[in-house]
Motif scaffolding. Structure first.
Motif, PDB file in Angstrom:
ATOM      1  N   GLU A  98       0.826  -1.201   0.000  1.00 38.96           N
ATOM      2  CA  GLU A  98       0.000   0.000   0.000  1.00 38.96           C
ATOM      3  C   GLU A  98       0.867   1.260   0.000  1.00 38.96           C
ATOM      4  N   GLY A  99       0.565   2.140  -0.927  1.00 38.09           N
ATOM      5  CA  GLY A  99       1.264   3.410  -1.001  1.00 38.09           C
ATOM      6  C   GLY A  99       2.563   3.377  -1.776  1.00 38.09           C
ATOM      7  N   ILE A 100       2.969   2.207  -2.270  1.00 32.11           N
ATOM      8  CA  ILE A 100       4.264   2.088  -2.950  1.00 32.11           C
ATOM      9  C   ILE A 100       4.074   1.711  -4.411  1.00 32.11           C
ATOM     10  N   ARG A 101       4.755   2.430  -5.260  1.00 26.23           N
ATOM     11  CA  ARG A 101       4.790   2.129  -6.686  1.00 26.23           C
ATOM     12  C   ARG A 101       6.247   1.882  -7.055  1.00 26.23           C
ATOM     13  N   THR A 102       6.548   0.727  -7.616  1.00 27.91           N
ATOM     14  CA  THR A 102       7.935   0.392  -7.946  1.00 27.91           C
ATOM     15  C   THR A 102       8.259   0.814  -9.377  1.00 27.91           C
ATOM     16  N   HIS A 103       9.530   1.131  -9.580  1.00 24.85           N
ATOM     17  CA  HIS A 103       9.961   1.619 -10.898  1.00 24.85           C
ATOM     18  C   HIS A 103      11.451   1.321 -11.070  1.00 24.85           C
ATOM     19  N   LYS A 104      11.800   0.685 -12.153  1.00 26.61           N
ATOM     20  CA  LYS A 104      13.213   0.436 -12.436  1.00 26.61           C
ATOM     21  C   LYS A 104      13.906   1.742 -12.811  1.00 26.61           C
ATOM     22  N   LEU A 105      15.033   2.018 -12.150  1.00 25.46           N
ATOM     23  CA  LEU A 105      15.766   3.248 -12.429  1.00 25.46           C
ATOM     24  C   LEU A 105      17.251   3.032 -12.244  1.00 25.46           C
ATOM     25  N   ASP A 106      18.007   3.358 -13.269  1.00 28.82           N
ATOM     26  CA  ASP A 106      19.460   3.384 -13.196  1.00 28.82           C
ATOM     27  C   ASP A 106      19.867   4.824 -12.924  1.00 28.82           C
ATOM     28  N   VAL A 107      20.348   5.110 -11.721  1.00 28.07           N
ATOM     29  CA  VAL A 107      20.691   6.493 -11.372  1.00 28.07           C
ATOM     30  C   VAL A 107      21.954   6.978 -12.076  1.00 28.07           C
ATOM     31  N   LEU A 108      22.601   6.095 -12.841  1.00 27.86           N
ATOM     32  CA  LEU A 108      23.732   6.513 -13.674  1.00 27.86           C
ATOM     33  C   LEU A 108      23.269   6.933 -15.067  1.00 27.86           C
ATOM     34  N   ASP A 109      21.961   6.917 -15.283  1.00 32.00           N
ATOM     35  CA  ASP A 109      21.371   7.293 -16.563  1.00 32.00           C
ATOM     36  C   ASP A 109      20.603   8.601 -16.374  1.00 32.00           C
ATOM     37  N   LYS A 110      21.215   9.710 -16.789  1.00 34.69           N
ATOM     38  CA  LYS A 110      20.607  11.022 -16.564  1.00 34.69           C
ATOM     39  C   LYS A 110      19.263  11.143 -17.273  1.00 34.69           C
ATOM     40  N   ALA A 111      19.172  10.603 -18.463  1.00 34.03           N
ATOM     41  CA  ALA A 111      17.919  10.690 -19.211  1.00 34.03           C
ATOM     42  C   ALA A 111      16.803   9.914 -18.515  1.00 34.03           C
ATOM     43  N   ALA A 112      17.145   8.768 -17.936  1.00 34.29           N
ATOM     44  CA  ALA A 112      16.147   7.965 -17.222  1.00 34.29           C
ATOM     45  C   ALA A 112      15.644   8.700 -15.985  1.00 34.29           C
ATOM     46  N   THR A 147      42.077   2.485  -7.724  1.00 36.37           N
ATOM     47  CA  THR A 147      42.321   2.617  -9.154  1.00 36.37           C
ATOM     48  C   THR A 147      41.492   3.770  -9.713  1.00 36.37           C
ATOM     49  N   ASP A 148      41.886   4.249 -10.867  1.00 35.42           N
ATOM     50  CA  ASP A 148      41.136   5.326 -11.516  1.00 35.42           C
ATOM     51  C   ASP A 148      39.700   4.891 -11.821  1.00 35.42           C
ATOM     52  N   ASP A 149      39.536   3.647 -12.249  1.00 36.22           N
ATOM     53  CA  ASP A 149      38.199   3.159 -12.580  1.00 36.22           C
ATOM     54  C   ASP A 149      37.312   3.108 -11.337  1.00 36.22           C
ATOM     55  N   GLN A 150      37.866   2.638 -10.211  1.00 34.59           N
ATOM     56  CA  GLN A 150      37.095   2.602  -8.973  1.00 34.59           C
ATOM     57  C   GLN A 150      36.707   4.004  -8.525  1.00 34.59           C
ATOM     58  N   TRP A 151      37.656   4.922  -8.625  1.00 34.06           N
ATOM     59  CA  TRP A 151      37.418   6.318  -8.244  1.00 34.06           C
ATOM     60  C   TRP A 151      36.299   6.915  -9.085  1.00 34.06           C
ATOM     61  N   ALA A 152      36.365   6.712 -10.392  1.00 29.77           N
ATOM     62  CA  ALA A 152      35.355   7.268 -11.288  1.00 29.77           C
ATOM     63  C   ALA A 152      33.984   6.654 -11.029  1.00 29.77           C
ATOM     64  N   PHE A 153      33.944   5.324 -10.864  1.00 29.62           N
ATOM     65  CA  PHE A 153      32.662   4.662 -10.616  1.00 29.62           C
ATOM     66  C   PHE A 153      32.040   5.162  -9.327  1.00 29.62           C
ATOM     67  N   ALA A 154      32.834   5.267  -8.271  1.00 29.89           N
ATOM     68  CA  ALA A 154      32.309   5.694  -6.974  1.00 29.89           C
ATOM     69  C   ALA A 154      31.761   7.113  -7.033  1.00 29.89           C
ATOM     70  N   PHE A 155      32.484   8.013  -7.669  1.00 29.14           N
ATOM     71  CA  PHE A 155      31.984   9.383  -7.750  1.00 29.14           C
ATOM     72  C   PHE A 155      30.742   9.475  -8.627  1.00 29.14           C
ATOM     73  N   ASN A 156      30.683   8.665  -9.669  1.00 28.20           N
ATOM     74  CA  ASN A 156      29.485   8.660 -10.505  1.00 28.20           C
ATOM     75  C   ASN A 156      28.266   8.174  -9.737  1.00 28.20           C
ATOM     76  N   LEU A 157      28.410   7.066  -9.025  1.00 32.94           N
ATOM     77  CA  LEU A 157      27.265   6.486  -8.320  1.00 32.94           C
ATOM     78  C   LEU A 157      26.962   7.203  -7.015  1.00 32.94           C
ATOM     79  N   ASN A 158      27.972   7.499  -6.234  1.00 32.58           N
ATOM     80  CA  ASN A 158      27.758   8.046  -4.893  1.00 32.58           C
ATOM     81  C   ASN A 158      27.494   9.539  -4.865  1.00 32.58           C
TER      82      ASN A 158
END
Length: 252
Positions: free
Chosen positions: A57-71, A101-112
């Protein structure tokens, strides 16, 4: 402002968006918001993890990738103006600065961090049109508030979240929009279980996390959700730009 009462639905009539609602703190907060009378858009990149919330009750679910600005923009258009945005999506990297690593740094800043930047940009205009709203960002006590071993990347991103929170708070306080950060200590969630498993599992791995909790226990997702409810509600109308530490005394 309504007086505190067990019979008052503290978020009645409010529309809320929660990211990373598939499990842990996000799921607990989505449920808590709904119990308090809100209409909740519970989102997660893993649609399967949202199954437990479907039909609630009161909840509507929705798939969302927060790394997708358009979404994110598409969701904001679909929901219309909301009253509450709870930014919960994030990832914990293990390691010191020389392990990073650079990849870990970039991923973390993108997601977090960047994902919160994008969601705030998408949902804030609607709040301004309505004349107010509450944004609650998930930070952490680890390294952003208190130094934590082997949390270099994670702690740096969560410190950035605090900076983002204060910036939004000061820029929009006169327009009725509040923005606050929650900084938990170690909380029992599926994410914690995954981190324990990544360190080999067993008592030694669990002790690595437990030793920093003076209460002798981990926090619960429901305890964090209770704080999120307060910050989302009109009871917190005088609260903005704050760093809300809820860590069982770890940072004392």
């Amino acid at each position: 402002m309504a007086a505190l009462s067990e019979n008052v639905m503290r978020l009645k009539g409010k529309a809320c968006v929660v990211t990373a609602a598939g499990q842990g703190i996000g799921a607990a907060t989505a449920r808590a918001f709904a119990r308090e009378g809100a209409t909740v858009w519970a989102t997660d990149v893993d649609e399967g993890k949202l199954a437990a919330l479907k039909g609630a009750e009161g909840i509507r679910t929705h798939k969302l990738d927060v790394l997708d600005k358009a979404a994110i923009a598409a969701l904001a258009k679909q929901t219309g103006a909301v009253d509450v945005l709870f930014n919960c999506a994030g990832f914990v990297h293990h390691g010191a600065v020389l392990d990073a690593t650079d990849d870990q740094w970039a991923f973390a800043f993108n997601l977090n961090v960047r994902s919160m930047f994008w969601t705030i940009q998408a949902f804030l205009p609607g709040m301004l049109e309505k004349g107010g709203g509450s944004i609650v960002n998930m930070s952490s006590a680890a390294s952003s508030v208190k130094g934590a071993a082997l949390r270099c990347i994670y702690g740096t991103t969560k410190a950035a979240v605090i900076g983002l929170t204060k910036s939004v708070a000061v820029d929009y306080v006169a327009k009725g929009v509040r923005c606050n950060a929650i900084c938990p200590g170690t909380v029992q969630t599926p994410s914690l279980d995954e981190r324990i498993a990544s360190l080999g599992g067993g008592q030694d791995a669990r002790k690595f996390f437990m030793q920093r909790q003076p209460t002798g226990r981990f926090g619960s997702a429901e305890e964090i959700a209770a704080l999120a409810v307060y910050l989302a509600s009109d009871e917190a109308a005088f609260t903005t730009g704050t760093v809300n530490v809820i860590d069982g005394g770890w940072s004392v």
